[in-house]
Design a protein around this motif. Structure first.
Motif, PDB file in Angstrom:
ATOM      1  N   LEU A  29       0.818  -1.208   0.000  1.00  0.00           N
ATOM      2  CA  LEU A  29       0.000   0.000   0.000  1.00  0.00           C
ATOM      3  C   LEU A  29       0.855   1.262   0.000  1.00  0.00           C
ATOM      4  O   LEU A  29       0.522   2.239  -0.665  1.00  0.00           O
ATOM      5  N   ARG A  30       1.952   1.260   0.728  1.00  0.00           N
ATOM      6  CA  ARG A  30       2.843   2.425   0.739  1.00  0.00           C
ATOM      7  C   ARG A  30       3.463   2.652  -0.640  1.00  0.00           C
ATOM      8  O   ARG A  30       3.582   3.784  -1.090  1.00  0.00           O
ATOM      9  N   VAL A  31       3.849   1.576  -1.326  1.00  0.00           N
ATOM     10  CA  VAL A  31       4.435   1.704  -2.664  1.00  0.00           C
ATOM     11  C   VAL A  31       3.406   2.282  -3.624  1.00  0.00           C
ATOM     12  O   VAL A  31       3.705   3.204  -4.397  1.00  0.00           O
ATOM     13  N   ILE A  32       2.193   1.765  -3.577  1.00  0.00           N
ATOM     14  CA  ILE A  32       1.135   2.274  -4.458  1.00  0.00           C
ATOM     15  C   ILE A  32       0.837   3.733  -4.137  1.00  0.00           C
ATOM     16  O   ILE A  32       0.659   4.554  -5.036  1.00  0.00           O
ATOM     17  N   HIS A  33       0.798   4.085  -2.868  1.00  0.00           N
ATOM     18  CA  HIS A  33       0.543   5.469  -2.468  1.00  0.00           C
ATOM     19  C   HIS A  33       1.644   6.400  -2.983  1.00  0.00           C
ATOM     20  O   HIS A  33       1.362   7.486  -3.488  1.00  0.00           O
ATOM     21  N   ASP A  34       2.891   5.974  -2.860  1.00  0.00           N
ATOM     22  CA  ASP A  34       4.000   6.806  -3.332  1.00  0.00           C
ATOM     23  C   ASP A  34       3.945   7.003  -4.844  1.00  0.00           C
ATOM     24  O   ASP A  34       4.213   8.093  -5.350  1.00  0.00           O
ATOM     25  N   GLN A  35       3.581   5.965  -5.575  1.00  0.00           N
ATOM     26  CA  GLN A  35       3.460   6.097  -7.028  1.00  0.00           C
ATOM     27  C   GLN A  35       2.323   7.047  -7.383  1.00  0.00           C
ATOM     28  O   GLN A  35       2.434   7.844  -8.311  1.00  0.00           O
ATOM     29  N   HIS A  36       1.229   6.960  -6.657  1.00  0.00           N
ATOM     30  CA  HIS A  36       0.083   7.828  -6.922  1.00  0.00           C
ATOM     31  C   HIS A  36       0.415   9.287  -6.599  1.00  0.00           C
ATOM     32  O   HIS A  36      -0.019  10.188  -7.304  1.00  0.00           O
ATOM     33  N   GLU A  37       1.163   9.530  -5.556  1.00  0.00           N
ATOM     34  CA  GLU A  37       1.527  10.890  -5.172  1.00  0.00           C
ATOM     35  C   GLU A  37       2.424  11.545  -6.217  1.00  0.00           C
ATOM     36  O   GLU A  37       2.402  12.754  -6.377  1.00  0.00           O
ATOM     37  N   ARG A  38       3.225  10.763  -6.928  1.00  0.00           N
ATOM     38  CA  ARG A  38       4.122  11.325  -7.931  1.00  0.00           C
ATOM     39  C   ARG A  38       3.405  11.686  -9.225  1.00  0.00           C
ATOM     40  O   ARG A  38       3.962  12.380 -10.061  1.00  0.00           O
ATOM     41  N   SER A  39       2.181  11.213  -9.405  1.00  0.00           N
ATOM     42  CA  SER A  39       1.467  11.536 -10.637  1.00  0.00           C
ATOM     43  C   SER A  39       0.993  12.988 -10.579  1.00  0.00           C
ATOM     44  O   SER A  39       0.654  13.513  -9.528  1.00  0.00           O
ATOM     45  N   HIS A  40       0.967  13.630 -11.737  1.00  0.00           N
ATOM     46  CA  HIS A  40       0.562  15.033 -11.816  1.00  0.00           C
ATOM     47  C   HIS A  40      -0.934  15.077 -12.108  1.00  0.00           C
ATOM     48  O   HIS A  40      -1.369  14.879 -13.229  1.00  0.00           O
ATOM     49  N   ARG A  41      -1.704  15.364 -11.085  1.00  0.00           N
ATOM     50  CA  ARG A  41      -3.162  15.333 -11.232  1.00  0.00           C
ATOM     51  C   ARG A  41      -3.709  16.567 -11.913  1.00  0.00           C
ATOM     52  O   ARG A  41      -4.783  16.536 -12.496  1.00  0.00           O
TER      53      ARG A  41
END
Length: 72
Positions: A29-41
């Protein structure tokens, strides 16, 4: 005492497996969260995007009427 020892060993095995699985789930879950945070929304959309709505400022009397109707 001999019956209790195998039950205790099974309990310890289950607790260790539960702890390992929970830890792996947390790390995933932490890995997925970190990947999601790096996306430019808030980047502008790419491709053939079409603006659907042109917001129009309503008259203040219309806005006041909606305010009283909805009880905002």
């Amino acid at each position: 005492m001999s019956k209790r020892n195998p039950q205790l060993q099974e309990l310890i095995k289950v607790l260790i497996i539960f702890t390992v699985c929970t830890s792996l789930f947390y790390v995933a879950l932490r890995v997925i969260h970190d990947q999601h945070e790096r996306s430019h929304r808030y980047d502008p959309p790419g491709g053939a995007a079409v603006k659907v709505v042109n917001p129009v400022e309503p008259d203040w009397s219309d806005r006041l009427s909606i305010f009283f109707q909805l009880g905002e």
